[in-house]
Design an enzyme around this catalytic site. Structure first.
Site, PDB file in Angstrom:
ATOM      1  N   CYS A   1      36.898  37.625  37.474  1.00 31.32           N
ATOM      2  CA  CYS A   1      36.299  36.314  37.733  1.00 31.32           C
ATOM      3  C   CYS A   1      36.146  36.099  39.251  1.00 31.32           C
ATOM      4  CB  CYS A   1      37.117  35.215  37.052  1.00 31.32           C
ATOM      5  SG  CYS A   1      36.222  33.660  36.888  1.00 31.32           S
ATOM      6  N   HIS A  59      37.542  37.141  31.559  1.00 30.80           N
ATOM      7  CA  HIS A  59      38.999  37.245  31.708  1.00 30.80           C
ATOM      8  C   HIS A  59      39.596  38.146  30.627  1.00 30.80           C
ATOM      9  CE1 HIS A  59      39.846  34.217  34.866  1.00 30.80           C
ATOM     10  NE2 HIS A  59      38.716  33.682  34.453  1.00 30.80           N
ATOM     11  N   GLU A 116      42.322  39.618  30.636  1.00 32.77           N
ATOM     12  CA  GLU A 116      43.793  39.434  30.521  1.00 32.77           C
ATOM     13  C   GLU A 116      44.154  38.450  29.410  1.00 32.77           C
ATOM     14  OE1 GLU A 116      41.880  38.018  32.699  1.00 32.77           O
ATOM     15  OE2 GLU A 116      42.716  36.182  33.567  1.00 32.77           O
TER      16      GLU A 116
END
Ligand code: MN
Length: 235
Positions: free
Chosen positions: A107, A211, A213
């Site tokens: 990001c 994202h 993660e």
């Protein structure tokens, strides 16, 4: 030996408090790295030492990148900026690029990677992009993807995720505009917004606008990205 991965953090505006979502730490642990949260500092000698000691850099998400660092005045739609973080990360990313140590930008981390390498950004995609855009600020939970990304073949990204189309989450209103020299676009949203970039020269400098993660429990490409990053840091 497990590689040491520096992870950038955010600093609050009101109070000098550092913050990082734990998903970043967990993602590095899960892939086999040693997470080390980096504070926002400006002493260039100390930054140089950090670069010499870490095996890879995870550029985490955060507030908007200041347009001043890519030579523009602030658009009315620019959001919160964190000048100290910008100053720190600009030097950190540039030194990591120069040292040819692996960088994975997520990001804002992808945006900083592009800016540090000489590219620039849309300060606000909805105000500055010519196309009719899809929604890049999803209201769905972070673990769900909300839009497609086309992955370019013959790129490092394609080699890693092994898919031509991904479904990604989306939490941004800025995006890469002009890609830095020696970088290419490896993924785009259906509206043309750049969602992934990578260096053609550096051993591992990859940025994604989404994202991963937050998608590790249900999304193999997200797992593959962190695994490939840690593998690159182990060499
Ligand atoms: Mn998006």
């Amino acid at each position: 030996m497990k590689p040491i991965i520096g992870i950038t953090s955010s600093i609050d505006i009101e109070e000098p408090v550092h913050r990082l979502h734990d998903a970043n730490v967990q993602a590095i642990l899960r892939a086999g790295g040693i997470p080390l949260i980096l504070p926002n500092i400006t002493d260039e000698e100390v930054i140089k030492e950090i670069v010499s000691k870490i095996d890879g850099l995870l550029g985490s998400g955060g507030y908007d990148v200041s347009p001043l660092i890519f030579g523009e005045q602030p658009h009315q739609k620019i959001g919160t900026i964190t000048p100290l973080r910008d100053q720190f990360e600009l030097l950190l990313f540039q030194k990591m690029l120069k040292a040819e140590k692996p960088i994975f930008g997520i990001c804002r981390g992808m945006q900083m990677l592009n800016v540090a390498a000489g590219g620039n950004l849309y300060q606000d995609i909805y105000a500055q992009h010519e196309e009719q855009l899809i929604k890049h600020g999803q209201d769905a939970p972070r673990s769900y993807g909300s839009h497609f990304v086309s992955v370019k073949e013959n790129t490092r990204l394609h080699e890693i995720v092994k898919e031509k189309q991904l479904v990604v989450n989306s939490y941004h209103h800025q995006a890469v505009k002009d890609v830095a020299d020696n970088f290419i676009v490896s993924g785009t949203a259906p509206d043309g917004i750049i969602e992934a970039i990578e260096s053609t020269e550096h051993p591992f400098a990859i940025g994604v606008q989404w994202h991963p993660e937050h998608m590790l429990d249900n999304d193999q490409p997200s797992v593959a990205l962190f695994d490939a990053f840690i593998e690159a840091c182990t060499k």
